[in-house]
Structures are given as C-alpha cells and as structure tokens.
Write an enzyme that holds these catalytic residues in place. Structure first.
Site, PDB file in Angstrom:
ATOM      1  N   SER A  76       0.799  -1.100  -0.074  1.00 41.98           N
ATOM      2  CA  SER A  76      -0.061   0.006  -0.075  1.00 41.98           C
ATOM      3  C   SER A  76       0.717   1.260  -0.010  1.00 41.98           C
ATOM      4  CB  SER A  76      -0.932   0.089   1.124  1.00 41.98           C
ATOM      5  OG  SER A  76      -0.454  -0.382   2.486  1.00 41.98           O
ATOM      6  N   THR A  77       0.299   2.385  -0.507  1.00 42.36           N
ATOM      7  CA  THR A  77       1.106   3.529  -0.651  1.00 42.36           C
ATOM      8  C   THR A  77       0.748   4.470   0.460  1.00 42.36           C
ATOM      9  OG1 THR A  77      -0.613   3.900  -2.254  1.00 42.36           O
ATOM     10  CG2 THR A  77       1.471   3.509  -3.233  1.00 42.36           C
ATOM     11  N   HIS A  78       1.578   5.285   0.763  1.00 42.84           N
ATOM     12  CA  HIS A  78       1.308   6.143   2.006  1.00 42.84           C
ATOM     13  C   HIS A  78       2.208   7.592   1.823  1.00 42.84           C
ATOM     14  CE1 HIS A  78      -0.477   3.099   4.068  1.00 42.84           C
ATOM     15  NE2 HIS A  78       0.296   2.338   3.615  1.00 42.84           N
ATOM     16  N   PRO A  79       1.680   8.123   0.490  1.00 39.57           N
ATOM     17  CA  PRO A  79       2.305   9.499   0.331  1.00 39.57           C
ATOM     18  C   PRO A  79       1.781  10.611   1.583  1.00 39.57           C
ATOM     19  CG  PRO A  79       0.377   9.077  -1.352  1.00 39.57           C
ATOM     20  CD  PRO A  79       0.807   7.914  -0.429  1.00 39.57           C
TER      21      PRO A  79
END
Ligand code: BDR
Ligand code: CA
Length: 320
Positions: free
Chosen positions: A238-241
C-alpha cells in the site's frame, strides 16, 4: 513545535497522516480542513472525526468544512481505491460537530495569526488552497511552507496514465496555487517518490499488525482496501504519500535528496488533464521536490506512532 494545518480528503492514508499530525511530539496541529476528494464529503468528515477520536483529540483540534466540489470540473472520487476509507468502522462519539467556520476562512485566519510560521500540508485536491489565495491575496506570502502531495515528476500517473489523483481532480486549483507565490513549496510526488519510498509491503503490514494496539488494528483495517487495490495494479504493497508528507513537514531530516523545479499543470489536455511538468532547467523554480527519503526510517516512525495507545473506548470498536 511546528504550527500545522492539514488540508485533507480523509480516507485511508489521509487518516494515518492525521495521526502523524496528532501524535508526533513536534507537531502542533491547529486545524484540519476538509476538501472534496477521495470519498463522499460526509464520509470524509466522519473519517476525520473518527481519527480524532482514536487519537483522543476530539474537541481539541477543530475540523473545518471546505470546498465540496472542484473549482470547475465534476468531482471524481477514488472510492474504488479506498472503499469508505476506514474499513466500515463507525465513530463512537457523534456529539462532536465540525466547526461553523469555513475551511478557507480558517486557513486565512491561521496564516494571519501565525504569520511566517504556519506550515500547511495539502494531501487532497488543492481547491481550498486556491480559494484562500483568491480570497486573501496576502495568504500565500504569510505561509511559511506549503507541502503538497501531488503530481509526478515527468512520470506516470495513477488516476490516468498521465495524472496523479490530487492534481487531476482540480487542475485549475493546482495551477492557481503554483502561481500564487508561496515562498516555500515542497512536493511529495507519486512517481518516483511514493512508488519507490512510501510503499508498505505485506511484511511491513505484518509488523504493524504485530504491534497489537488499537491504533495498529485501525491502520490494518482502514488500509486493507488500498492495499488490495495497489497490489491489483502491480504495486508491491500500500502507498503512503500523505503520511510521508505530514512527517516531512514536521521533520525534514527524513529527506535525503531534494531538487528545485518549475512545476506546471496541464489544464487543457484531453489525454493529459492534470499531468504535471517539472522543468529542471528553469531559472525561476517554484517548488522543491523531495527526490529520495529514508524509507526504512519513515516506516519505523509510523510503527512508533501506531504503538501508542488509542483513546479509551476504541479498543472494543476494533476488537477481534
Ligand atoms: C493521493 O490521492 C489520494 O487518493 C490519496 O489520498 C493521496 O493523497 C495519491 O495520488
Ligand atoms: Ca489524500
């Protein structure tokens, strides 16, 4: 302490970004301002209040409602990515209501009250920021730093092949903000930064699950839809920008490489609506892009925050 406002379309990673702003010892979160983005507006407000409740900060940090649609375009949700953004959880305490003050007025007031000191972290479409710029011409100059999660550095998008979601949803707003003369604009990009340095793999998620705190259970549950979507589209987790953006606003030492660019937004293209062009040759740069971070240290800091105890009462909500 760093006086901070987070402008957010609260779902999944936006919730975790709020936790960073609420729990980091150096953050002085003055307000949360809501903008149309990821999921339905009411759901986003619910998600922000739920997150505040978990952090034990309900009634302490105000939530201000802002633009409920982009400046010009039709709203486009990202619910196929995030579900409802909190894994179906419902907040415990519905006595707390959002502030009656509009998000744009709150942004302007806080910038005036903390002139030259306030950091604004924009982790949704830039509609509220553009409206603040238009309403108060001095707004941009009063803000110490604006951290924007948005765009790709001449790279791939996510909502379309060419465009990253936050910029795509309201490209006219992004264009206004980039031309407004903010003295310090920091960009956290989708490509390359997020895709390389802000992905939590299945092993990372297992380590979060093993913390076995209420906050870690919240993270795993609220993150599941995004994790599944990202893996389906070929990302290794999962992406956490958004969480990274808030952390960088509080502690820049996580950044290992930065570069100045002239950033522009495509507002007219048919295939390229919301695409971002980063001119590395410009003599008039308007942003600093974070090019590389200490990814392991970023994950460890999230782990540290999620190891903390949630407010009493939430354990049961997240049990089992
Ligand atoms: C951005 O779009 C949203 O879906 C996420 O919350 C993040 O802010 C990534 O493109
Ligand atoms: Ca967001």
């Amino acid at each position: 302490m760093i006086p901070l406002v987070i402008d957010t379309d609260t779902a999944a990673d936006d919730c975790f970004a709020l936790l960073v702003g609420l729990l980091h010892p150096r953050a002085d979160l003055k307000a949360i301002t809501m903008v149309a983005g990821n999921v339905g507006f009411e759901q986003q407000v619910h998600n922000a209040l739920l997150t505040l409740g978990l952090a034990g900060r309900l009634g302490d940090v105000p939530v201000h409602l802002g633009a409920q649609r982009p400046l010009v375009r039709e709203w486009r949700s990202a619910s196929e990515v995030h579900g409802d953004g909190v894994g179906g959880l419902r907040r415990l305490d519905d006595a707390h209501a959002p502030s009656p003050e509009h998000a744009v007025d709150a942004l302007i007031r806080l910038a005036e009250e903390h002139a030259g000191e306030l950091t604004v972290v924009a982790i949704g479409p830039l509609t509220n920021l553009a409206l603040a710029v238009r309403k108060e011409p001095r707004f941009a100059a009063l803000v110490k730093e604006l951290v924007i999660m948005g765009g790709s550095i001449n790279g791939r998008g996510n909502i379309t092949p060419a465009a990253e979601y936050n910029i795509y949803v309201d490209p006219e707003a992004a264009d206004i903000v980039l031309g407004a003369g903010f003295p310090n604009v920091t960009i956290v990009s989708w490509d390359p930064l997020t895709l390389r340095d802000a992905v939590f793999t299945a092993e990372h998620i297992d380590r979060i699950r093993d913390l076995d705190t209420t906050l870690s259970r919240f993270f795993v549950r609220a993150n599941q839809a995004t994790f599944d979507f990202d893996v389906r589209v070929g990302i290794n987790g999962s992406t956490h920008p958004d969480s990274l953006s808030v952390l960088l606003a509080i502690d820049r030492s996580y950044a290992l490489e930065e570069r100045r660019y002239r950033m522009s937004v495509e507002t007219r293209g048919e295939l390229t609506r919301g695409a971002t062009v980063f001119d590395w040759r410009s003599d008039e740069p308007n942003v600093t892009a974070i090019e590389r971070i200490d990814a392991e240290r970023f994950f460890e800091s999230m782990l540290g925050l999620l190891a903390q105890e949630a407010a009493p009462g939430y354990g049961e909500l997240l049990a089992g």
